[in-house]
Design an enzyme around this catalytic site. Structure first.
Site, mmCIF file in Angstrom:
data_model
loop_
_atom_site.group_PDB
_atom_site.id
_atom_site.type_symbol
_atom_site.label_atom_id
_atom_site.label_comp_id
_atom_site.label_asym_id
_atom_site.label_seq_id
_atom_site.Cartn_x
_atom_site.Cartn_y
_atom_site.Cartn_z
ATOM 1 N N ASP A 208 0.807 -1.232 0.000
ATOM 2 C CA ASP A 208 0.000 0.000 0.000
ATOM 3 C C ASP A 208 0.838 1.280 0.000
ATOM 4 O OD1 ASP A 208 -2.201 -1.684 0.137
ATOM 5 O OD2 ASP A 208 -2.250 -1.620 2.326
ATOM 6 N N GLU A 209 2.000 1.226 -0.608
ATOM 7 C CA GLU A 209 2.894 2.387 -0.629
ATOM 8 C C GLU A 209 2.412 3.454 -1.609
ATOM 9 O OE1 GLU A 209 3.812 -0.732 -1.224
ATOM 10 O OE2 GLU A 209 5.316 -1.364 0.227
ATOM 11 N N GLY A 210 1.467 3.067 -2.483
ATOM 12 C CA GLY A 210 1.035 3.989 -3.537
ATOM 13 C C GLY A 210 1.628 3.571 -4.878
ATOM 14 N N LYS A 211 1.877 2.267 -5.027
ATOM 15 C CA LYS A 211 2.484 1.743 -6.259
ATOM 16 C C LYS A 211 1.624 2.062 -7.484
ATOM 17 C CE LYS A 211 2.413 -2.387 -4.381
ATOM 18 N NZ LYS A 211 2.080 -2.069 -2.989
ATOM 19 N N ASN B 86 -5.180 -10.342 -3.413
ATOM 20 C CA ASN B 86 -4.887 -9.728 -2.106
ATOM 21 C C ASN B 86 -4.435 -8.281 -2.313
ATOM 22 O OD1 ASN B 86 -2.566 -10.666 -3.392
ATOM 23 N ND2 ASN B 86 -1.570 -11.394 -1.529
ATOM 24 N N GLY C 148 -4.598 -4.487 -3.577
ATOM 25 C CA GLY C 148 -5.624 -3.472 -3.825
ATOM 26 C C GLY C 148 -4.885 -2.244 -4.313
ATOM 27 N N HIS C 149 -4.969 -1.986 -5.605
ATOM 28 C CA HIS C 149 -4.171 -0.912 -6.214
ATOM 29 C C HIS C 149 -5.096 0.216 -6.648
ATOM 30 C CE1 HIS C 149 -0.563 -3.764 -7.171
ATOM 31 N NE2 HIS C 149 -0.831 -3.649 -5.897
ATOM 32 N N GLN D 232 2.111 -6.017 -3.242
ATOM 33 C CA GLN D 232 2.606 -6.123 -1.864
ATOM 34 C C GLN D 232 3.896 -5.296 -1.694
ATOM 35 O OE1 GLN D 232 1.474 -9.423 -3.418
ATOM 36 N NE2 GLN D 232 -0.439 -8.591 -2.670
ATOM 37 N N THR E 153 -8.449 -3.516 -0.161
ATOM 38 C CA THR E 153 -9.075 -4.809 -0.450
ATOM 39 C C THR E 153 -10.066 -5.190 0.632
ATOM 40 O OG1 THR E 153 -7.144 -5.548 -1.662
ATOM 41 C CG2 THR E 153 -8.576 -7.280 -0.842
ATOM 42 N N ARG F 293 -9.927 -2.826 6.132
ATOM 43 C CA ARG F 293 -9.406 -2.838 7.511
ATOM 44 C C ARG F 293 -8.592 -1.589 7.801
ATOM 45 N NH1 ARG F 293 -6.050 -8.316 7.812
ATOM 46 N NH2 ARG F 293 -5.621 -7.720 5.667
ATOM 47 N N ARG G 235 -5.509 0.467 8.652
ATOM 48 C CA ARG G 235 -4.095 0.102 8.594
ATOM 49 C C ARG G 235 -3.394 0.585 9.856
ATOM 50 N NH1 ARG G 235 -3.825 2.536 2.513
ATOM 51 N NH2 ARG G 235 -4.643 0.736 1.419
ATOM 52 N N SER H 262 5.274 12.187 -4.625
ATOM 53 C CA SER H 262 3.826 12.203 -4.819
ATOM 54 C C SER H 262 3.199 13.072 -3.736
ATOM 55 C CB SER H 262 3.299 10.772 -4.759
ATOM 56 O OG SER H 262 1.908 10.782 -4.876
HETATM 57 P P1 GDP Z 1 -0.760 0.320 -3.586
HETATM 58 O O1 GDP Z 1 -1.333 -0.980 -3.119
HETATM 59 O O2 GDP Z 1 0.697 0.424 -3.288
HETATM 60 O O3 GDP Z 1 -1.062 0.617 -5.017
HETATM 61 O O4 GDP Z 1 -1.456 1.448 -2.697
HETATM 62 P P2 GDP Z 1 -3.014 1.544 -2.303
HETATM 63 O O5 GDP Z 1 -3.791 1.941 -3.488
HETATM 64 O O6 GDP Z 1 -3.441 0.323 -1.571
HETATM 65 O O7 GDP Z 1 -2.970 2.681 -1.199
HETATM 66 C C1 GDP Z 1 -2.466 3.962 -1.457
HETATM 67 C C2 GDP Z 1 -3.556 4.982 -1.143
HETATM 68 O O8 GDP Z 1 -2.986 6.260 -1.078
HETATM 69 C C3 GDP Z 1 -4.629 5.059 -2.202
HETATM 70 O O9 GDP Z 1 -5.829 5.437 -1.609
HETATM 71 C C4 GDP Z 1 -4.114 6.188 -3.124
HETATM 72 O O10 GDP Z 1 -5.157 6.833 -3.843
HETATM 73 C C5 GDP Z 1 -3.507 7.095 -2.111
HETATM 74 N N1 GDP Z 1 -2.351 7.897 -2.552
HETATM 75 C C6 GDP Z 1 -1.328 7.522 -3.363
HETATM 76 N N2 GDP Z 1 -0.383 8.495 -3.414
HETATM 77 C C7 GDP Z 1 -0.824 9.490 -2.629
HETATM 78 C C8 GDP Z 1 -0.280 10.760 -2.234
HETATM 79 O O11 GDP Z 1 0.809 11.168 -2.631
HETATM 80 N N3 GDP Z 1 -1.031 11.515 -1.379
HETATM 81 C C9 GDP Z 1 -2.237 11.090 -0.902
HETATM 82 N N4 GDP Z 1 -2.895 11.879 -0.056
HETATM 83 N N5 GDP Z 1 -2.775 9.895 -1.245
HETATM 84 C C10 GDP Z 1 -2.067 9.113 -2.073
HETATM 85 P P1 IMO Z 2 -0.844 -4.239 -2.225
HETATM 86 O O1 IMO Z 2 -0.403 -4.802 -3.536
HETATM 87 C C1 IMO Z 2 -0.952 -4.550 2.124
HETATM 88 C C2 IMO Z 2 -0.807 -8.602 3.815
HETATM 89 C C3 IMO Z 2 -2.052 -9.011 4.585
HETATM 90 C C4 IMO Z 2 -1.417 -9.911 5.614
HETATM 91 C C5 IMO Z 2 -0.317 -10.618 4.831
HETATM 92 C C6 IMO Z 2 -0.709 -11.999 4.299
HETATM 93 O O2 IMO Z 2 -2.155 -3.546 -2.270
HETATM 94 O O3 IMO Z 2 0.241 -3.424 -1.607
HETATM 95 P P2 IMO Z 2 -2.288 -12.736 2.269
HETATM 96 O O4 IMO Z 2 -3.751 -12.508 2.034
HETATM 97 O O5 IMO Z 2 -1.415 -12.202 1.198
HETATM 98 O O6 IMO Z 2 -1.971 -14.161 2.607
HETATM 99 O O7 IMO Z 2 -1.961 -11.903 3.615
HETATM 100 O O8 IMO Z 2 -0.025 -9.775 3.740
HETATM 101 N N1 IMO Z 2 -1.053 -8.125 2.424
HETATM 102 C C7 IMO Z 2 -1.051 -6.829 2.063
HETATM 103 N N2 IMO Z 2 -0.941 -5.710 2.807
HETATM 104 N N3 IMO Z 2 -1.041 -4.458 0.783
HETATM 105 C C8 IMO Z 2 -1.134 -5.578 0.027
HETATM 106 O O9 IMO Z 2 -1.111 -5.555 -1.318
HETATM 107 C C9 IMO Z 2 -1.181 -6.842 0.667
HETATM 108 N N4 IMO Z 2 -1.283 -8.109 0.223
HETATM 109 C C10 IMO Z 2 -1.188 -8.885 1.311
HETATM 110 O O10 IMO Z 2 -2.682 -7.913 5.155
HETATM 111 O O11 IMO Z 2 -0.794 -9.159 6.620
HETATM 112 MG MG MG Z 3 -2.848 -1.674 -1.805
#
Ligand code: GDP
Ligand code: IMO
Ligand code: MG
Length: 416
Positions: free
Chosen positions: A12-15, A37, A39-40, A220, A297, A300, A302, A405
């Site tokens: 969830d780094e913002g990939k 698993n 969620g992008h 991940q 996804t 929950r 974080r 970002s």
């Molecule tokens: P990913 O799994 O690494 O692609 O990241 P997620 O989509 O799960 O979570 C990142 C969240 O941060 C999402 O809700 C994005 O829309 C949001 N986001 C991404 N970059 C930024 C940023 O620079 N600032 C803010 N406020 N939100 C961001």
């Molecule tokens: P993105 O690509 C954050 C975490 C779960 C759990 C562990 C194992 O959006 O960054 P799993 O269902 O993979 O067996 O769960 O890994 N986890 C993530 N946490 N972002 C994700 O994907 C994740 N995919 C799995 O929360 O701790």
């Molecule tokens: Mg994510």
């Protein structure tokens, strides 16, 4: 320049935001590991899209998107995702391609995940990821090419089903699934999926030979990697750089550039060690709300904490990160100071390398350096205190920060 975008923390780094912002520079975007698993999130013109299996580049018309062999695919989630995109006017025909060799995640994997989670408490997404990768390693996985032989697939599924029933007598929910109706449902989903199946390895090699460029979309993050993460609180796939080669079949020398993505603070969903976690409930809640830190996804909340430079340096080393993308700097804007962990201590001793040992990592105390906070003006010009913050990260990791970002939208990105 064939480029990878990889998560450097616990996901969830913002990939996806970075992928979406740079996708126009590439011809093909490839998911190579994990499954639903992930969620992008991509925010485009105020519309929010959350991708689980389809590469985040799909919003860019004309780009090819590949789900490669390393992704374990839930066929029902995939069909749902494709249909949703089509409803939103986003074409997938002749643009989305799926590897013949990818393994399937099936309902019995999800039941097994939920069943095991009750005892193991890893905090999985319950998407069946662990059990489906286990079946792959155990040599009883179902692959995409099995969709073409439904009779053989039924026999395989019957065999696995009985084995699982015997191994996990407590999975009473298994009673709800029976091989025959399950295979009927899979055949129905195959109508959408079979036309998309191809040899994606060959497709990638040929496109590179034709001078096209590839963007590999990580899922991940390094600290969730099955080998390098905080085991056993990890996912079951290789989400670090090596996963690209196993997950696609392309050779290592095809990759020119690795962009590592890190939030300017840290989050984690699920259980497991998190040295820089904010323990004060109120402070944590404030940051969680400001950053909108709720799982894409599962929804929950974080867990949140400060930037951990010890862990970040480790993730850069493992992945051979050549450039950093730092996200969510807007979220910390306005704070008077921002702590970053520069080393750990344990029993009075200093630790400067990230320990690959659960018993140690769960007991370390981070040593913080307080850096001066920044305001929106400094952020938009990348000057003053925010520049100090960025340069501290560069000095510590030895990697230049090339992307900053400053918001969820595509345009909220500064390149240096
Ligand atoms: P990913 O799994 O690494 O692609 O990241 P997620 O989509 O799960 O979570 C990142 C969240 O941060 C999402 O809700 C994005 O829309 C949001 N986001 C991404 N970059 C930024 C940023 O620079 N600032 C803010 N406020 N939100 C961001
Ligand atoms: P993105 O690509 C954050 C975490 C779960 C759990 C562990 C194992 O959006 O960054 P799993 O269902 O993979 O067996 O769960 O890994 N986890 C993530 N946490 N972002 C994700 O994907 C994740 N995919 C799995 O929360 O701790
Ligand atoms: Mg994510």
């Amino acid at each position: 320049m064939n480029t990878a975008v990889l998560g450097l923390q616990w996901g969830d780094e913002g990939k996806a935001k970075i992928i979406d912002s740079i996708a126009s520079d590439f011809d093909t975007i490839v998911r190579f590991s994990g499954g639903a698993n992930a969620g992008h999130t991509v925010v485009s013109d105020d519309t929010k899209f959350v991708f689980h299996l389809v590469p985040s580049g799909i919003l860019h018309p004309g780009k090819k998107c590949i789900i490669a062999r390393g992704v374990n695919i839930d066929p029902f989630t995939l069909v749902e995702e494709i249909e949703k995109l089509e409803r939103n006017g986003i074409e997938t025909k002749n643009r989305l391609f799926i590897s013949f060799s990818a393994f399937l995640v099936l309902p019995y994997h999800k039941y097994q995940d939920t069943y095991q989670e009750r005892r193991r408490h890893i905090g999985t997404t319950r998407q069946g990821i662990g059990p489906s990768y286990t079946d792959k390693i155990d040599r009883v996985g179902i692959r995409m090419y099995d969709l073409l032989q439904p009779k053989i697939m039924l026999e395989k599924i019957k065999f696995i089903y009985n084995e699982k029933k015997n191994s996990f007598p407590g999975i009473f929910e298994m009673e709800d699934i029976h091989p025959e109706p399950l295979v009927e449902q899979i055949i129905e989903a195959s109508k959408t999926i079979i036309p998309l199946l191809t040899d994606t390895r060959v497709m990638l090699l040929e496109s590179v030979e034709n001078g096209e460029s590839v963007l590999f979309e990580g899922a991940q993050g390094a600290l969730l990697d099955i080998d390098f993460g905080t085991y056993p609180y990890v996912t079951s796939s290789s989400c670090t750089v090596g996963g690209i080669f196993n997950g696609t079949g392309v050779p290592p020398d095809l990759l020119d550039r690795v962009i590592g993505v890190a939030k300017c603070y840290t989050t984690r969903v699920g259980e497991g060690p998190f040295p820089t976690e904010i323990t004060c409930k109120k402070k944590a809640e404030r940051l969680r709300e400001r950053g909108g830190e709720f799982g894409s996804t599962t929804g929950r909340p974080r867990r949140v904490g400060w930037l951990d430079l010890v862990a970040l340096k480790y993730a850069c080393q493992i992945n051979g990160v050549s450039e950093l993308a730092l996200t969510k700097l807007d979220v910390l804007s306005g704070m008077s100071s921002v702590p970053v962990a520069t080393e750990y201590t344990i029993n009075g001793e200093r630790l400067t390398n990230f320990p690959e040992n659960l018993h140690i990592i769960r007991r370390v105390t981070p040593v913080y350096r307080e850096l001066a906070g920044w305001n929106d003006e400094e952020l938009s010009g990348i000057s003053g205190n925010v520049l100090d913050y960025i340069e501290t990260i560069e000095r510590f990791t030895g990697v230049p920060v090339r992307f900053i970002s400053t918001g969820a939208e595509r345009d909220n990105l500064i390149r240096r």
